[in-house]
Design an enzyme around this catalytic site. Structure first.
Site, PDB file in Angstrom:
ATOM      1  N   HIS A  23       0.809  -1.223   0.000  1.00  0.00           N
ATOM      2  CA  HIS A  23       0.000   0.000   0.000  1.00  0.00           C
ATOM      3  C   HIS A  23       0.846   1.279   0.000  1.00  0.00           C
ATOM      4  O   HIS A  23       0.735   2.143   0.867  1.00  0.00           O
ATOM      5  CB  HIS A  23      -1.102   0.014   1.057  1.00  0.00           C
ATOM      6  N   HIS A  77      -4.220 -10.200  14.720  1.00  0.00           N
ATOM      7  CA  HIS A  77      -4.493  -8.950  13.976  1.00  0.00           C
ATOM      8  C   HIS A  77      -5.278  -9.312  12.718  1.00  0.00           C
ATOM      9  O   HIS A  77      -4.982 -10.324  12.078  1.00  0.00           O
ATOM     10  CB  HIS A  77      -3.135  -8.332  13.645  1.00  0.00           C
ATOM     11  N   GLU A  79      -5.688  -7.538   9.759  1.00  0.00           N
ATOM     12  CA  GLU A  79      -5.358  -6.989   8.443  1.00  0.00           C
ATOM     13  C   GLU A  79      -5.133  -8.154   7.462  1.00  0.00           C
ATOM     14  O   GLU A  79      -4.587  -9.198   7.841  1.00  0.00           O
ATOM     15  CB  GLU A  79      -4.125  -6.075   8.529  1.00  0.00           C
ATOM     16  N   ASP A  81      -3.091  -9.100   5.241  1.00  0.00           N
ATOM     17  CA  ASP A  81      -1.818  -9.812   5.034  1.00  0.00           C
ATOM     18  C   ASP A  81      -1.638 -10.931   6.053  1.00  0.00           C
ATOM     19  O   ASP A  81      -0.835 -11.847   5.840  1.00  0.00           O
ATOM     20  CB  ASP A  81      -0.609  -8.852   5.040  1.00  0.00           C
ATOM     21  N   HIS A 144      -0.642  -1.692  14.938  1.00  0.00           N
ATOM     22  CA  HIS A 144      -1.038  -0.384  14.495  1.00  0.00           C
ATOM     23  C   HIS A 144      -2.527  -0.283  14.139  1.00  0.00           C
ATOM     24  O   HIS A 144      -2.940   0.728  13.545  1.00  0.00           O
ATOM     25  CB  HIS A 144      -0.199   0.010  13.270  1.00  0.00           C
ATOM     26  N   ASP A 163       2.770  -7.370  13.963  1.00  0.00           N
ATOM     27  CA  ASP A 163       3.443  -6.359  13.134  1.00  0.00           C
ATOM     28  C   ASP A 163       4.622  -5.688  13.845  1.00  0.00           C
ATOM     29  O   ASP A 163       5.583  -5.256  13.187  1.00  0.00           O
ATOM     30  CB  ASP A 163       2.449  -5.278  12.708  1.00  0.00           C
ATOM     31  N   TYR A 191      10.543  -0.167   8.044  1.00  0.00           N
ATOM     32  CA  TYR A 191       9.198  -0.660   8.369  1.00  0.00           C
ATOM     33  C   TYR A 191       8.560   0.222   9.437  1.00  0.00           C
ATOM     34  O   TYR A 191       7.402   0.641   9.317  1.00  0.00           O
ATOM     35  CB  TYR A 191       9.348  -2.100   8.860  1.00  0.00           C
ATOM     36  N   HIS A 222       6.328 -10.321  10.129  1.00  0.00           N
ATOM     37  CA  HIS A 222       7.038 -10.062   8.872  1.00  0.00           C
ATOM     38  C   HIS A 222       8.541 -10.140   9.133  1.00  0.00           C
ATOM     39  O   HIS A 222       9.031  -9.639  10.154  1.00  0.00           O
ATOM     40  CB  HIS A 222       6.742  -8.662   8.347  1.00  0.00           C
TER      41      HIS A 222
HETATM   42 FE1  FEO Z   1      -1.062  -4.657   9.978  1.00  0.00          FE
HETATM   43 FE2  FEO Z   1       1.194  -6.883   8.635  1.00  0.00          FE
HETATM   44  O1  FEO Z   1      -0.488  -6.059   8.904  1.00  0.00           O
END
Ligand code: FEO
Length: 425
Positions: A23, A77, A79, A81, A144, A163, A191, A222
């Site tokens: 994004h 989380h 999101e 991903d 986040h 994250d 990041y 990640h």
């Molecule tokens: Fe907030 Fe890696 O997603």
């Protein structure tokens, strides 16, 4: 492919070698979506992966246990991903209960419907007793997203941080010490700056919340797992959450016919001195990912744009919109730029800087058509002013009480372990 972190704990995630845009964040080294399998008498999967990697995750789990042996899927989380593959994973692991917090349930319902999913709602202080291994949960809102949560395995002293502490870094290596600290720390900083800089205060609270835990490894969602450099990344976060400024000046600019470029070079010349790091960053060549990263710990920034169509140039407008969203703190700066008949470009840059909370050191520096010697001299003076400010800010940072690691306060958590369900295997 799976990789062992400790007895009974394996990485089973996916490596995305080809992702280059997250994004708007340029992920030049790709990324990973990490998931971890924790096995005691019962088995829990921590986090899932992007939807397109669902098959990889399922295959990696099957290398270790049968899918019917997965009792829990913990979603730290929502999101996509990390949650995009949840529908496929829950369909494949038909005995699994989804374990997550109330905020995340709402997000998963919004994205996937989630109707019919067996869900166990947890909150800070709750835990799962897997028999020989356990997990405890700490909600870390706005790290986040509102639903953000971390999981902790006390038996192995591993924090599954989602994250937080992540890096967009595709690698066959799974641990920080296998990649090397400079590369991992550079990606962790990039990041942090581009994903979570806005949330420094909630992250500082989260650091306090986990400060009482003994941590041998930090396993983010990640990049690679921190095991060789845990103190270093905690220390770095302690600086980053406060946007602690270094003696560093950025000269960021875009130009049409070379006039603003000439001004930028003079600002750079004025700022350059021993002990002050100065970078000249052309907006479109350096790119906003790199510039946001450098802004994180800069004390002073000069931003230049000429007037184009009665406003600032589009690349600079995009960059400043992005930076405004990230809300960097502890910056001073100024605007500059050339114009033909209306100095609206540099003036609008100045307004952006004010909106970002930057301490404005002087009115916009402007040049009509081409900067003459007087304007170029003013640019050098402005550069010196930025460097003076950067030196003062860095000196304050080094002052009494400035030791970053001293500020992560220890805080004890009481964890309630839920009894194992005893569901037939
Ligand atoms: Fe907030 Fe890696 O997603």
């Amino acid at each position: 492919m799976h990789v062992r972190l400790a007895e009974g704990i394996d990485w089973v995630g996916a490596i995305d070698w080809n992702v280059r845009d997250f994004h708007g964040y340029e992920t030049s080294r790709g990324s990973t979506y990490n998931a971890y399998l924790v096995r005691g008498e019962q088995t829990a999967l921590i986090d899932a992966v992007k939807a397109s990697f669902a098959d990889t995750l399922v295959r990696n789990i099957e290398e270790i246990v049968g899918l019917d042996a997965v009792d829990y899927v913990v979603a730290n989380h929502g999101e996509p991903d990390h949650s995009g593959s949840l529908p496929a994973v829950l369909a494949a692991c038909e005995n699994a209960t989804l374990v997550t917090n109330e905020k995340c349930v709402g997000i998963l319902e919004g994205y996937y419907g989630a109707s019919g999913w067996p869900i166990q709602v947890v909150a800070t202080g709750d835990g799962l007793d897997l028999g020989g291994k356990s997990l405890s949960f700490v909600q870390v809102p706005m790290v986040h997203w509102p639903d953000s949560m971390v999981s902790y395995c006390p038996e192995e002293k591993i924090l599954f941080s989602n994250d937080a502490f992540g890096q967009h870094l595709a690698s066959s290596a799974r641990f920080d010490d296998e990649v090397g600290l400079p590369v991992v720390m550079d990606e962790a900083r990039t990041y942090y700056a581009n994903i979570v800089m806005l949330y420094g205060r909630p992250i500082a609270k989260a650091l306090e919340a986990v400060g009482g835990l003994e941590i041998d490894m930090i396993a983010p969602a990640h990049g690679v797992v921190w095991r060789g450099h845990v103190p270093e990344i905690l220390d770095a976060y302690s600086d980053w959450v406060r946007c602690r400024p270094r003696a560093k000046v950025l000269v960021i600019y875009e130009s049409m016919w070379g006039s603003t470029d000439a001004m930028a070079h003079e600002v750079f010349e004025g700022a350059a001195r021993p002990g002050v790091e100065v970078e000249l960053l052309e907006v479109n060549r350096a790119g906003r990912t790199r510039i946001a990263t450098e802004v994180l710990d800069a004390a002073a920034i000069a931003v230049g744009s000429p007037t184009l169509n009665m406003t600032l140039m589009a690349g600079t407008a995009g960059l400043l919109t992005f930076l405004k969203g990230l809300a960097p703190r502890n910056k001073a700066g100024l605007a500059f730029g050339s114009y033909g008949w209306a100095p609206s470009g540099p003036k609008e840059v100045n307004t952006y800087l004010e909106d970002m909370g930057v301490e404005i050191l002087r009115e916009p520096l402007t040049a009509q058509w081409r900067p003459d010697d007087e304007v170029l001299a003013q640019c050098r003076e402005a550069g010196a002013m930025l460097a003076d400010h950067a030196e003062r800010a860095a000196a304050r940072r080094r002052g009494p009480g400035g030791e970053s690691h001293a500020e992560v306060r220890v805080h004890s958590l009481r964890i309630r372990l839920r009894p194992r369900s005893g569901r037939p295997r």
